[in-house]
Design a protein around this motif. Structure first.
Motif, mmCIF file in Angstrom:
data_model
loop_
_atom_site.group_PDB
_atom_site.id
_atom_site.type_symbol
_atom_site.label_atom_id
_atom_site.label_comp_id
_atom_site.label_asym_id
_atom_site.label_seq_id
_atom_site.Cartn_x
_atom_site.Cartn_y
_atom_site.Cartn_z
ATOM 1 N N TYR A 189 0.830 -1.111 -0.149
ATOM 2 C CA TYR A 189 -0.005 -0.141 0.052
ATOM 3 C C TYR A 189 0.783 1.350 0.030
ATOM 4 N N ILE A 190 2.044 1.220 0.451
ATOM 5 C CA ILE A 190 2.852 2.605 0.563
ATOM 6 C C ILE A 190 4.215 2.290 -0.385
ATOM 7 N N CYS A 191 5.123 1.479 -0.221
ATOM 8 C CA CYS A 191 6.195 1.285 -0.880
ATOM 9 C C CYS A 191 6.156 0.392 -2.188
ATOM 10 N N VAL A 192 4.963 0.965 -3.020
ATOM 11 C CA VAL A 192 4.551 0.046 -4.066
ATOM 12 C C VAL A 192 5.862 -0.005 -5.202
ATOM 13 N N ALA A 193 5.808 -0.775 -6.087
ATOM 14 C CA ALA A 193 6.772 -1.116 -7.111
ATOM 15 C C ALA A 193 7.251 0.216 -7.877
ATOM 16 N N LYS A 197 4.600 5.707 -2.330
ATOM 17 C CA LYS A 197 4.063 6.804 -1.811
ATOM 18 C C LYS A 197 4.855 7.404 -0.586
ATOM 19 N N CYS A 198 5.841 7.844 -0.874
ATOM 20 C CA CYS A 198 6.793 8.455 0.058
ATOM 21 C C CYS A 198 6.395 9.460 1.118
ATOM 22 N N ALA A 199 5.489 10.480 0.599
ATOM 23 C CA ALA A 199 4.595 11.408 1.393
ATOM 24 C C ALA A 199 4.058 10.730 2.461
ATOM 25 N N ALA A 200 3.578 9.627 2.186
ATOM 26 C CA ALA A 200 2.669 8.879 3.148
ATOM 27 C C ALA A 200 3.358 7.938 4.147
ATOM 28 N N CYS A 201 4.687 7.965 4.027
ATOM 29 C CA CYS A 201 5.630 6.417 4.667
ATOM 30 C C CYS A 201 5.850 7.179 6.046
ATOM 31 N N LEU A 202 5.785 6.060 6.779
ATOM 32 C CA LEU A 202 5.893 6.169 8.267
ATOM 33 C C LEU A 202 7.490 6.374 8.574
ATOM 34 N N ILE A 203 8.275 5.749 7.585
ATOM 35 C CA ILE A 203 9.843 5.555 7.841
ATOM 36 C C ILE A 203 10.517 6.509 6.873
ATOM 37 N N ARG A 204 9.937 7.563 6.113
ATOM 38 C CA ARG A 204 10.428 8.451 5.034
ATOM 39 C C ARG A 204 11.761 9.011 5.480
ATOM 40 N N ASP A 205 11.814 9.394 6.673
ATOM 41 C CA ASP A 205 13.115 9.908 7.251
ATOM 42 C C ASP A 205 14.356 8.960 7.523
ATOM 43 N N LEU A 206 14.088 7.747 7.919
ATOM 44 C CA LEU A 206 14.783 6.523 8.124
ATOM 45 C C LEU A 206 15.329 5.842 6.894
ATOM 46 N N CYS A 207 14.500 6.193 5.702
ATOM 47 C CA CYS A 207 14.908 5.104 4.597
ATOM 48 C C CYS A 207 15.876 5.709 3.839
#
Length: 214
Positions: A189-193, A197-207
């Motif tokens: 649902y978020i880290c799709v191929a 959807k990086c803006a909605a990602c819980l771990i964007r700052d850690l990725c």
């Protein structure tokens, strides 16, 4: 392939996943261990939603290996025609049902080796059953987990078994039971191929993924 993330980053990532959804669930519908095995076997190269549509009525009349054998291959085929590779899958479900009756008294075994000896059951399917039904921290690596593991550095590996080992070796033990569900749902649902959807990602700052979307 990203480098393996350090321990403290891993802990923070899975703490966030747990805070967002403490008890993640698989999306395949089932009523017991046997129907879970069947559902996961049917889900190869098919969507969970498609399998669920086909099995809702099926499991009302065939929720044990004995009932499935009584239904027979042709009867089963009529229920699963909408699922890809349905003829081969029907053959495997009948074969595995017979083995369960003849060798395991109709019960689903809790051994990975015994599960993998069933027709149509590979390591991923066995790990799903071990995790979801027997509550063993087995890691069922699918395309979503493989992508997320390598893209984020949570579990990098060149093949699914390497990613499985990376999860087992690097995810803190208190998160192991639900790790594969969090990662599957994140990849679905978020880290799709395409266009994650990086803006909605819980771990964007850690990725460490370099091509984050806006």
């Amino acid at each position: 392939m990203a480098k393996q993330l350090p321990y403290e980053t891993m802990r923070e990532i899975f703490t966030r996943f747990r805070t967002a959804e403490g008890e993640p669930k698989g999306e395949l519908e089932h009523v017991n261990a046997y129907t879970l095995v069947v559902a996961v076997a049917l889900s190869a190269q098919a969507t969970d939603a498609g399998v669920n549509r086909a099995t809702r009525e099926l499991f009302k009349i065939a929720d044990t290996p004995e009932k499935m054998l009584a239904l027979g291959e042709e009867g089963l085929t009529e229920h699963i025609r909408t699922i890809g590779l349905y003829r081969n899958k029907a053959k495997n479900v009948i074969k595995l049902s017979r083995i369960l009756v003849e060798e395991h008294r109709g019960e689903v075994p809790s051994s990975r080796a015994a599960l993998m000896a069933l027709p149509g059951v590979g390591r991923k399917t066995a790990n799903v059953v071990l995790n979801m039904w027997f509550h063993f921290p087995a890691q069922a690596v699918d395309t979503h987990i493989f992508r997320v593991g390598n893209r984020t550095g949570i579990a990098p590996g060149r093949d699914v078994e390497a990613v499985e080992r990376a999860i087992e070796d690097n995810v803190p033990v208190e998160f192991q039971l639900h790790a594969h569900h969090w990662l599957i749902l994140h990849g679905r649902y978020i880290c799709v191929a395409r266009k994650p959807k990086c803006a909605a990602c819980l771990i964007r700052d850690l990725c460490p993924y370099e091509d984050k979307t806006a």
